[in-house]
Each structure stands twice: as C-alpha cells, then as structure tokens.
Enzyme design. Structure first.
Site, short mmCIF file in Angstrom:
data_model
loop_
_atom_site.label_atom_id
_atom_site.label_comp_id
_atom_site.label_asym_id
_atom_site.label_seq_id
_atom_site.Cartn_x
_atom_site.Cartn_y
_atom_site.Cartn_z
N ASP A 27 0.88 -1.15 0.00
CA ASP A 27 0.00 0.00 0.00
C ASP A 27 0.93 1.22 0.00
OD1 ASP A 27 -2.28 1.72 0.46
OD2 ASP A 27 -1.75 1.73 2.59
N LEU A 28 0.40 2.40 -0.27
CA LEU A 28 1.22 3.61 -0.24
C LEU A 28 1.05 4.39 1.07
CD1 LEU A 28 0.72 4.91 -3.90
CD2 LEU A 28 2.77 3.86 -2.92
N ASP A 29 -0.15 4.96 1.26
CA ASP A 29 -0.39 5.86 2.40
C ASP A 29 -0.24 5.14 3.74
OD1 ASP A 29 -0.97 7.66 0.40
OD2 ASP A 29 -3.13 7.66 0.74
N ARG A 71 -5.77 2.49 -2.60
CA ARG A 71 -7.14 2.98 -2.82
C ARG A 71 -7.19 4.50 -2.77
NH1 ARG A 71 -11.34 1.77 0.39
NH2 ARG A 71 -10.05 1.81 2.24
N ASP A 126 -1.70 -0.71 5.99
CA ASP A 126 -1.95 -0.16 7.33
C ASP A 126 -3.42 -0.25 7.73
OD1 ASP A 126 -2.52 1.87 5.32
OD2 ASP A 126 -2.84 3.22 7.01
#
Length: 173
Positions: A27-29, A71, A126
């Site tokens: 994931d990124l964030d 997302r 996360d």
C-alpha cells in the site's frame, strides 16, 4: 539507519528463508510513506518511511517483483510522488485507484498482469479491513502500524513461509 544498511539487513533477513514470495505488494499511504496523498499537493516533496527504500532495494536485488495496491482518491498525486521518489522502475504493477472493494479489484488486476498466484504474494498495508479481505484471497497479508520496517518485513516473510508450507501440505493430501 541509512538505505544501504537497511538494504544489507533486509538481504540478511531474506537469506533466513528457503521459501520467498514471488511478488511483494505495498500500500502507499501510511505503509510506504507517512501521509495521505489527498492531503498533499503535487508540488510537495514526499518522503518514505525510513526503512522502505532499503527494503525495496533488497527485494529488487533478490529478483523479487514488487507492486502497489492503493485505494487513493488522488492517483495523480500518488504517481507524481512515485516519480519524485524515483521509484517508478521498482514496480511491475501499480494499481492506484479509489475503490470500495478493500483491494480485491486491485489484486485481481495485479494477478492478471503478473500471472503470479495469490499464494505466492506478500502484502503490507496499514488498514485491517484490507488485510482481512486480501487474506481471504490467499495472499499473506501483514498489518503495519508505523509503515513498513525491518521487523514487519521479517514478520511478513515468516508468515509467508508458514502459509506457503501449509498450502503445499494441503495440495499433497
């Protein structure tokens, strides 16, 4: 700890396992970087969590593919930040789009693009709801609280090895 030291330690960790994932998905964030893209501007200078770059370089050196499943409602900002951080060449797939499917659609697209089975993937995120949903697809999934780091990386590889062995035993029965 600098990127090279993290990379060296990540390579040591990878060496502890006989079975490794073929694809690691991030994931990124709040997994690779400590912010939400939608709260930032394209003009900003992004940064990664301190172990993220070294871990990614270790995976690349070991020949393990990487992908992104995010997302984010602002994929344009996410892609600009990936470019600014010079990470573009790291990923074989980048699925960055807003969705209510808790990433099942992201993983279906990644699987179609790469041909890698879900059981050969390791995922870091996360958000527990994404972990729960993606785990049901057969992907080994790890919940990170303060971004991906060496401890979470080792935990993920350990869980992957355990899950992979269990799925192999089931096929033998």
């Amino acid at each position: 700890m600098g990127d090279e030291r993290v990379k060296a330690e990540a390579l040591q960790i990878l060496g502890l396992f006989q079975v490794l994932p073929r694809l690691v998905v991030f994931d990124l964030d709040y997994t690779l970087w400590p912010f939400y893209c939608e709260c930032r501007s394209k003009r900003d200078s992004p940064s990664l969590f301190r172990h993220a770059r070294g871990i990614m370089h270790a995976l690349k050196e070991k020949g393990i593919d990487m992908a992104i499943a995010s997302r984010s409602p602002t994929p344009d900002i996410a892609k600009v930040f990936i470019d600014k951080l010079e990470l573009q060449s790291m990923f074989v797939a980048q699925e960055i789009f807003s969705s209510w499917t808790h990433k099942t659609e992201h993983f279906q697209k990644i699987q179609r693009k790469t041909g890698i089975p879900y059981k050969s993937m390791l995922f870091f995120d996360d958000e527990d709801r994404n972990i729960q949903t993606v785990s049901k697809m057969g992907v080994t999934s790890v919940l990170v609280e303060n971004g991906v780091n060496l401890d979470m990386f080792k935990l993920g590889l350990n869980n992957f090895a355990t899950n992979f062995a269990a799925s192999s035993r089931k096929q033998d029965e």
